[in-house]
Design a protein around this motif. Structure first.
Motif, PDB file in Angstrom:
ATOM      1  N   UNK A  68       0.753  -1.072   0.190  1.00 48.14           N
ATOM      2  CA  UNK A  68      -0.174  -0.003  -0.049  1.00 48.14           C
ATOM      3  C   UNK A  68       0.864   1.730  -0.075  1.00 48.14           C
ATOM      4  N   UNK A  69       0.566   2.045  -0.843  1.00 47.17           N
ATOM      5  CA  UNK A  69       1.427   3.399  -0.740  1.00 47.17           C
ATOM      6  C   UNK A  69       0.967   4.742  -1.427  1.00 47.17           C
ATOM      7  N   UNK A  84      -0.693   2.642   4.530  1.00 43.91           N
ATOM      8  CA  UNK A  84      -1.912   0.727   4.776  1.00 43.91           C
ATOM      9  C   UNK A  84      -2.840   1.736   4.004  1.00 43.91           C
ATOM     10  N   UNK A  85      -2.936   3.039   3.345  1.00 45.04           N
ATOM     11  CA  UNK A  85      -4.220   3.727   2.669  1.00 45.04           C
ATOM     12  C   UNK A  85      -5.225   4.452   4.175  1.00 45.04           C
ATOM     13  N   UNK A  86      -5.015   4.227   5.629  1.00 43.81           N
ATOM     14  CA  UNK A  86      -6.086   4.633   7.432  1.00 43.81           C
ATOM     15  C   UNK A  86      -5.955   6.059   6.163  1.00 43.81           C
ATOM     16  N   UNK A  87      -6.686   6.765   7.392  1.00 45.29           N
ATOM     17  CA  UNK A  87      -7.354   7.972   6.955  1.00 45.29           C
ATOM     18  C   UNK A  87      -6.661   8.476   7.915  1.00 45.29           C
ATOM     19  N   UNK A  88      -5.399   8.411   8.770  1.00 47.32           N
ATOM     20  CA  UNK A  88      -5.109   8.693   9.794  1.00 47.32           C
ATOM     21  C   UNK A  88      -3.364   8.819   8.620  1.00 47.32           C
ATOM     22  N   UNK A  89      -3.498   7.778   8.307  1.00 49.07           N
ATOM     23  CA  UNK A  89      -1.690   7.799   7.435  1.00 49.07           C
ATOM     24  C   UNK A  89      -1.697   8.977   6.731  1.00 49.07           C
ATOM     25  N   UNK A  90      -3.391   9.133   6.252  1.00 46.97           N
ATOM     26  CA  UNK A  90      -3.384   9.658   5.136  1.00 46.97           C
ATOM     27  C   UNK A  90      -2.584  11.062   5.162  1.00 46.97           C
ATOM     28  N   UNK A  98      -1.163  12.490   7.591  1.00 46.94           N
ATOM     29  CA  UNK A  98       0.035  12.158   7.820  1.00 46.94           C
ATOM     30  C   UNK A  98       0.799  12.397   7.490  1.00 46.94           C
ATOM     31  N   UNK A  99       1.029  12.386   5.365  1.00 48.25           N
ATOM     32  CA  UNK A  99       1.695  12.720   4.776  1.00 48.25           C
ATOM     33  C   UNK A  99       0.972  14.166   4.128  1.00 48.25           C
ATOM     34  N   UNK A 100      -0.472  14.705   4.447  1.00 47.39           N
ATOM     35  CA  UNK A 100      -0.589  15.781   3.735  1.00 47.39           C
ATOM     36  C   UNK A 100      -0.605  16.936   4.705  1.00 47.39           C
ATOM     37  N   UNK A 101      -0.270  16.419   5.942  1.00 51.16           N
ATOM     38  CA  UNK A 101       0.239  17.897   7.712  1.00 51.16           C
ATOM     39  C   UNK A 101       1.906  17.588   6.981  1.00 51.16           C
ATOM     40  N   UNK A 102       2.533  16.532   6.637  1.00 54.60           N
ATOM     41  CA  UNK A 102       4.511  16.801   6.055  1.00 54.60           C
ATOM     42  C   UNK A 102       4.235  17.655   5.130  1.00 54.60           C
ATOM     43  N   UNK A 103       3.111  17.317   4.199  1.00 54.99           N
ATOM     44  CA  UNK A 103       3.505  18.507   2.790  1.00 54.99           C
ATOM     45  C   UNK A 103       3.716  19.845   3.092  1.00 54.99           C
ATOM     46  N   UNK A 104       1.957  19.793   4.105  1.00 51.01           N
ATOM     47  CA  UNK A 104       1.448  21.064   4.663  1.00 51.01           C
ATOM     48  C   UNK A 104       2.783  21.769   4.870  1.00 51.01           C
ATOM     49  N   UNK A 105       3.584  21.186   6.273  1.00 52.69           N
ATOM     50  CA  UNK A 105       4.723  21.759   6.675  1.00 52.69           C
ATOM     51  C   UNK A 105       5.812  22.386   6.286  1.00 52.69           C
ATOM     52  N   UNK A 106       6.496  21.457   4.559  1.00 55.32           N
ATOM     53  CA  UNK A 106       7.241  22.507   3.926  1.00 55.32           C
ATOM     54  C   UNK A 106       6.900  22.638   2.810  1.00 55.32           C
ATOM     55  N   UNK A 137      -2.476  10.137  -5.129  1.00 55.43           N
ATOM     56  CA  UNK A 137      -3.652   9.028  -5.057  1.00 55.43           C
ATOM     57  C   UNK A 137      -3.175   7.899  -4.407  1.00 55.43           C
ATOM     58  N   UNK A 138      -4.237   7.089  -4.053  1.00 55.33           N
ATOM     59  CA  UNK A 138      -3.817   6.124  -3.088  1.00 55.33           C
ATOM     60  C   UNK A 138      -3.536   4.783  -3.485  1.00 55.33           C
ATOM     61  N   UNK A 139      -3.120   3.937  -3.172  1.00 49.93           N
ATOM     62  CA  UNK A 139      -3.435   2.370  -3.593  1.00 49.93           C
ATOM     63  C   UNK A 139      -3.289   1.522  -2.621  1.00 49.93           C
ATOM     64  N   UNK A 140      -4.283   0.834  -1.566  1.00 56.44           N
ATOM     65  CA  UNK A 140      -4.199  -0.787  -1.463  1.00 56.44           C
ATOM     66  C   UNK A 140      -4.442  -1.762  -2.132  1.00 56.44           C
TER      67      UNK A 140
END
Length: 335
Positions: free
Chosen positions: A245-246, A281-287, A289-297, A305-308
């Motif tokens: 998943x990614x 893993x495609x969970x809302x929490x993991x997604x 976290x990715x968006x927060x890391x992008x926003x911080x930069x 896109x999310x692939x499970x």
């Protein structure tokens, strides 16, 4: 029947309903080629059980054994509460089989095909006509009932094939690749028919090369490779066993792409397509976290896109091929 094929022991008491199909240690060889190498199956009543595997994995051989068309070299089988070893005739009376190749006679009409099947099952004439009419209506074939079956489309022939299988009212149906060669619309129509059968309490044993089909229909899935079951469970259980998943981020500007790659950790880069792949893993929490890391930069991806993992991934991981129509591989892929 070979002496090594023993009756299946009766299910122990305890209030649970017996399985529609139960098999242990099924083996079948042709010459020096082992087609089934010790297969165990358990199919609860009123469910859809899908058997997946590449060509040559042994799917059709398993169906032929369970439906009494051929005998195993060894193993124990119980279908519809009857032992294969001594009650094959009772099993045949309780099941219906629709194979890869249509049993429809194209030289006679759809109605005549149905009435012929009713005669083969020794239904009284009036009951046979009533059953034929009801099934033709149920499968939306009434308007074509008096036309030669050779004029039917592929989807219509497949519907007639299954309608003929239902004439005797079987509670267990074996469908061996029932939608092969059908167009997408006809395939989806067939899915609705199968769902309707299960809603009526029928047990469906399905083999298919379409992984989406198993995902859509099956309560449980078994993956057969080189004559052995290499995994079994619900579609969701099988998907959870497979990594991969990614979240995929795509950028249109190289500078933005490089900034995101520098800021994000644990990414797989594709410099040619300007994409980054982040394990998830495609969970809302993991997604989030990715968006927060992008926003911080301060970096914004042009596409996310999310692939499970799906059954395609499961199939590839367990059989070493992404193509279910490809021959079975000589060795299992490590899981």
């Amino acid at each position: 029947m070979p002496s090594s094929v023993m009756p299946m022991p009766s299910q122990a008491g305890g209030g649970s309903a017996p399985a529609a199909i139960a098999a242990t240690g099924l083996r079948k060889s042709y010459g020096d080629k082992a087609v089934l190498g010790g297969v165990d199956l358990h199919v609860p009543q009123g469910t859809v059980f899908a058997l997946l595997g590449p060509n040559g994995a042994g799917k059709t051989t398993a169906v032929k054994i369970l439906s009494t068309l051929i005998t195993p070299d060894a193993g124990r089988v119980r279908v519809a509460g009857h032992d294969l070893a001594g009650e094959a005739h009772r099993i045949r009376a309780a099941i219906g089989v629709t194979g890869q190749f249509s049993a429809v006679d194209g030289l006679i009409t759809g109605e005549e095909n149905m009435l012929l099947m009713a005669d083969l099952h020794h239904l009284p004439r009036q009951e046979g006509r009533r059953t034929a009419a009801e099934l033709l209506a149920r499968f939306d074939l009434t308007d074509a009932a008096h036309k030669p079956a050779s004029t039917y489309s592929g989807g219509m022939k497949r519907r007639l094939d299954i309608a003929m299988t239902l004439v005797a009212g079987p509670r267990i149906i074996f469908l061996d690749e029932p939608t092969t060669g059908l167009d997408p619309r006809s395939r989806h129509n067939m899915w609705q028919i199968i769902r309707g059968l299960v809603a009526d309490g029928v047990t469906v044993f399905l083999t298919t090369q379409y992984l989406e089909e198993a995902d859509e229909l099956a309560d449980r899935v078994a993956v057969l490779n080189n004559g052995r079951i290499v995994a079994e469970g619900t579609p969701e259980q099988l998907k959870r066993q497979i990594p991969g998943g990614h979240v995929r981020l795509r950028f249109t500007h190289p500078d933005t792409y490089r900034a995101a790659a520098d800021a994000l950790r644990e990414v797989t880069r594709d410099d040619e397509t300007l994409t980054l792949q982040i394990p998830s893993g495609g969970s809302q929490r993991e997604l989030r976290a990715v968006l927060d890391r992008l926003d911080s930069t301060g970096v914004e991806a042009d596409e996310l896109t999310v692939h499970t993992p799906d059954l395609d991934d499961v199939f590839f991981a367990l059989t070493g091929t992404t193509d279910p129509t490809a021959p079975a591989q000589p060795k299992e892929t490590a899981r």
